[in-house]
Design a protein around this motif. Structure first.
Motif, PDB file in Angstrom:
ATOM      1  N   GLU A  43       0.822  -1.205   0.000  1.00 55.39           N
ATOM      2  CA  GLU A  43       0.000   0.000   0.000  1.00 55.39           C
ATOM      3  C   GLU A  43       0.861   1.262   0.000  1.00 55.39           C
ATOM      4  OE1 GLU A  43      -3.268   0.061  -0.150  1.00 55.39           O
ATOM      5  OE2 GLU A  43      -3.624  -2.091   0.081  1.00 55.39           O
ATOM      6  N   GLN A 176      -4.713   7.895  -3.656  1.00 59.82           N
ATOM      7  CA  GLN A 176      -4.027   7.083  -2.652  1.00 59.82           C
ATOM      8  C   GLN A 176      -3.697   7.883  -1.400  1.00 59.82           C
ATOM      9  OE1 GLN A 176      -0.653   5.466  -4.743  1.00 59.82           O
ATOM     10  NE2 GLN A 176      -1.748   3.629  -5.366  1.00 59.82           N
ATOM     11  N   TRP A 181      -8.364   3.024   3.476  1.00 61.89           N
ATOM     12  CA  TRP A 181      -8.932   1.741   3.078  1.00 61.89           C
ATOM     13  C   TRP A 181     -10.440   1.685   3.284  1.00 61.89           C
ATOM     14  CZ3 TRP A 181      -4.686  -0.593   6.587  1.00 61.89           C
ATOM     15  CH2 TRP A 181      -3.460  -0.551   5.919  1.00 61.89           C
TER      16      TRP A 181
END
Length: 218
Positions: A43, A176, A181
């Motif tokens: 991630e 991002q 999440w």
């Protein structure tokens, strides 16, 4: 800016997540070292806040593995281990800062801003491009000296673009950093935020490179 918080104490982790989000950061929270180690390999995050006493995989090992992979990610250790030897070990293992619990949320936020500023190669705490000035600590934006009210993600998006003035950031890069999440942005959410910023700060501030991304010229 997107922060990965790794803290196994549920009350502290929940409180830090809420507080850091209120301070304007995007926060993902994990409670064990193995999950953190995996997330750091898969991630995008802009900074890691890391407890040392973690189940599964200790925080020191998470730190060592990140650095052994060549990661230059800013890492702030947040722990109850207050012995000088522990601090030295943490810093020598690759931590950029070391903060002992209990912590003050304002101090933690300030240390995070300082680490992010240094990782971006900036010395000045305030961002200025043309008539637009953004103060991350005060959470304040001005246009020609006049305050401009921005929503939370508008502020975060503007900060990202100002910090990378002269560079084109892709949709993926922006999303991002802006969304964690647990967030599910609508397909046109980024365009809506760009539209609002242009409306409030001028249509020429943010440039669109079709099929590539967005930028603010220096």
């Amino acid at each position: 800016m997107r922060i990965l918080l790794v803290e196994d104490d549920p009350l502290l982790g929940d409180g830090l997540t809420i507080g850091l989000r209120q301070a304007g950061f995007t926060v993902d929270w994990l409670q064990d070292g193995k999950a953190a180690d995996q997330a750091l390999q898969t991630e995008h995050v802009d900074l890691l806040v890391l407890d040392l006493g973690l189940p599964g995989l200790g925080g020191m090992e998470v730190l060592r593995r990140a650095r052994s992979r060549g990661s230059a990610l800013p890492i702030l250790v947040l722990t109850a281990r207050d012995a000088t030897g522990d601090k030295i070990a943490g810093l020598d293992a690759g931590a950029d800062d070391y903060l002992v619990k209990p912590i003050d949320l304002d101090e933690l936020s300030a240390r995070i801003r300082a680490l992010l500023r240094r990782s971006a190669g900036r010395s000045a705490p305030v961002l200025t491009v043309g008539p637009v000035t953004l103060d991350p600590a005060a959470h304040r934006v001005t246009l020609n000296g006049q305050a401009v009210e921005l929503a939370g993600r508008e502020f975060a998006l503007l900060q990202l673009l100002l910090e990378n003035a002269g560079r084109v950031l892709t949709r993926s890069q922006l999303e991002q950093s802006l969304y964690g999440w647990q967030d599910e942005p609508e397909s046109n959410a980024l365009e809506v935020h760009i539209h609002h910023l242009r409306k409030k700060l001028g249509s020429d501030l943010i440039r669109t490179l079709r099929g590539v991304g967005y930028s603010i010229p220096k």
